[in-house]
Write a protein that holds these residues in place. Structure first.
Motif, short mmCIF file in Angstrom:
data_model
loop_
_atom_site.label_atom_id
_atom_site.label_comp_id
_atom_site.label_asym_id
_atom_site.label_seq_id
_atom_site.Cartn_x
_atom_site.Cartn_y
_atom_site.Cartn_z
N LEU A 88 32.20 -26.82 -14.41
CA LEU A 88 31.04 -26.78 -15.28
C LEU A 88 29.95 -27.63 -14.66
O LEU A 88 30.25 -28.73 -14.15
N PRO A 89 28.69 -27.18 -14.70
CA PRO A 89 28.24 -25.86 -15.15
C PRO A 89 28.92 -24.74 -14.37
O PRO A 89 29.45 -24.96 -13.28
N ILE A 90 28.88 -23.53 -14.94
CA ILE A 90 29.52 -22.40 -14.29
C ILE A 90 28.70 -21.96 -13.08
O ILE A 90 27.54 -22.35 -12.95
N PRO A 91 29.28 -21.18 -12.17
CA PRO A 91 28.52 -20.71 -11.01
C PRO A 91 27.20 -20.08 -11.43
O PRO A 91 27.16 -19.24 -12.32
N GLY A 92 26.13 -20.52 -10.78
CA GLY A 92 24.80 -20.06 -11.17
C GLY A 92 24.06 -21.07 -12.01
O GLY A 92 22.86 -20.93 -12.26
N GLY A 93 24.79 -22.10 -12.49
CA GLY A 93 24.12 -23.21 -13.18
C GLY A 93 24.12 -23.18 -14.68
O GLY A 93 23.58 -24.10 -15.31
N SER A 94 24.71 -22.17 -15.33
CA SER A 94 24.71 -22.12 -16.78
C SER A 94 25.56 -23.25 -17.35
O SER A 94 26.71 -23.46 -16.95
N ARG A 95 25.01 -23.97 -18.32
CA ARG A 95 25.65 -25.16 -18.88
C ARG A 95 26.41 -24.84 -20.16
O ARG A 95 26.11 -23.86 -20.85
N MET A 96 27.34 -25.70 -20.48
CA MET A 96 28.03 -25.67 -21.76
C MET A 96 28.06 -27.10 -22.31
O MET A 96 28.37 -28.05 -21.57
#
Length: 367
Positions: A88-96
């Motif tokens: 995390l963040p996931i590949p591509g930069g998306s956060r949780m």
């Protein structure tokens, strides 16, 4: 002329559509059946799509001040052995991020009231009429340019219009609650990860999620017939099943909120000038943490679509056409995981699925 909206349900979807409409000059009233607005459940996940909605409503800074953001997602067995790790963040930069449901609700309530939304508590919706009428239990009829049912899985607005297509309950029951983080040993990097713990022998699960610097969100789940789900909860059963979590599970609440995985599908998301949104239209199992984010994203898109249109029924049909495909893909992903929930022997979980990645990258429509 100023347009009006009557919204049913002061939850995440209802407050989102109410705030966005009010920001755009609508007169908005939210009807909440309970005497006090409060959040059910314990903790909640938000991906980038949910955070983008909060940013556009002006609530993100408040949420980021009281959330937790882990460095990875882990899968572990009942003894603590690693079964998989995803970054995390996931590949591509998306956060949780994670936070308590109460903190998210307080943030949304704050921006709703700051933007002039009127919240009427103790107002129980019983039905709606396609012409733009909301009927409440006190006999009142509320006429508006738009009525929105954001009143949950058992939506009275939806059912009064015959929009329910299907409602499935899974044979997996769960309790969700918060425990103090100071009960948690700091060793082992647990502060840095969200962790699924699995007892594959007894088919029991513990989801371990720090929410802030005070609260740990726990989900404990098993088959609905499992004696471990009987109340009052027997902490010894859970400690025996998950010895690595003995310190956390030693003092369980006697009777926390009980839920089952459920999925709702609607024939349509609107009828005339009445729309349904959130769990009323597309409830899904919480297996990919997208229930709230999807609901809030569809809610803000709903407000933006109707605000730009003169013909409300046509705008609602266009809104559904634009948002339904991705929402159904999100449902399908969450249901697929719910049907194949437990890890298999010798199969590691180190990668995010393509479905989860595409869903996390789906963001609200432009202003």
């Amino acid at each position: 002329m100023v347009r009006t909206a009557e919204i049913v349900g002061a939850g995440f979807a209802g407050l989102t559509v109410a705030t966005e409409l009010s920001r755009r000059g609508w007169l908005v009233r939210v009807h909440e059946a309970r005497e006090q607005v409060r959040a059910f459940g314990a903790g909640i996940f938000l991906w980038d799509n949910g955070m983008r909605v909060l940013a556009e409503l002006g609530a993100l800074d408040r949420v980021l001040a009281c959330c937790h953001e882990a460095e990875w997602w882990e899968e572990r067995d009942a003894e603590g052995a690693e079964l998989g790790r995803r970054p995390l963040p996931i590949p591509g930069g998306s956060r949780m991020i994670t936070l308590t449901r109460r903190d998210l609700l307080v943030a949304l309530m704050g921006v709703a009231r700051a933007n002039g939304v009127v919240i009427r508590t103790g107002s129980h919706a019983v039905s709606a009429e396609p012409e733009g009428v909301l009927n409440t239990g006190d006999g009142a009829r509320w006429t508006a340019d738009l009525v929105v049912g954001a009143d949950g899985i058992r939506s009275a607005v939806r059912d009064s219009l015959g929009l329910l297509a299907g409602h499935e309950r899974f044979d997996f029951g769960l309790y969700r609650f918060l425990v103090p983080l100071d009960r948690v040993p700091s060793a082992g990097g647990r502060w840095r990860a969200y962790v699924n713990y699995w007892n594959r022998e007894h088919r029991r699960r513990v989801l371990y999620v720090p929410c802030n610097d005070r609260d740990l969100y726990l989900l404990i789940g098993a088959h609905v017939s499992d004696e471990a789900l009987r109340t009052p909860l027997d902490a010894s059963l859970w400690c025996e099943s998950f010895p690595v979590l003995r310190q956390v599970l030693a003092a369980l609440p006697a009777a926390p909120r009980y839920d089952r995985y459920e999925v709702v599908r609607a024939r349509e998301w609107s009828r005339g000038k009445v729309a349904i949104v959130g769990d009323a239209a597309h409830a899904m199992p919480p297996t990919i943490g997208q229930g709230a984010g999807s609901a809030m994203m569809n809610a803000i898109n709903l407000a933006r679509t109707v605000d730009a249109a003169a013909d409300i029924p046509a705008a609602l049909r266009a809104w559904e056409a634009e948002n339904r495909t991705m929402t159904e893909r999100t449902q399908q992903e969450s249901v697929a995981i719910a049907r194949d929930l437990f890890p298999r022997d010798e199969v590691r979980r180190d990668d995010w699925t393509d479905g989860a990645l595409s869903i996390a990258r789906n963001v609200p429509r432009a202003t």
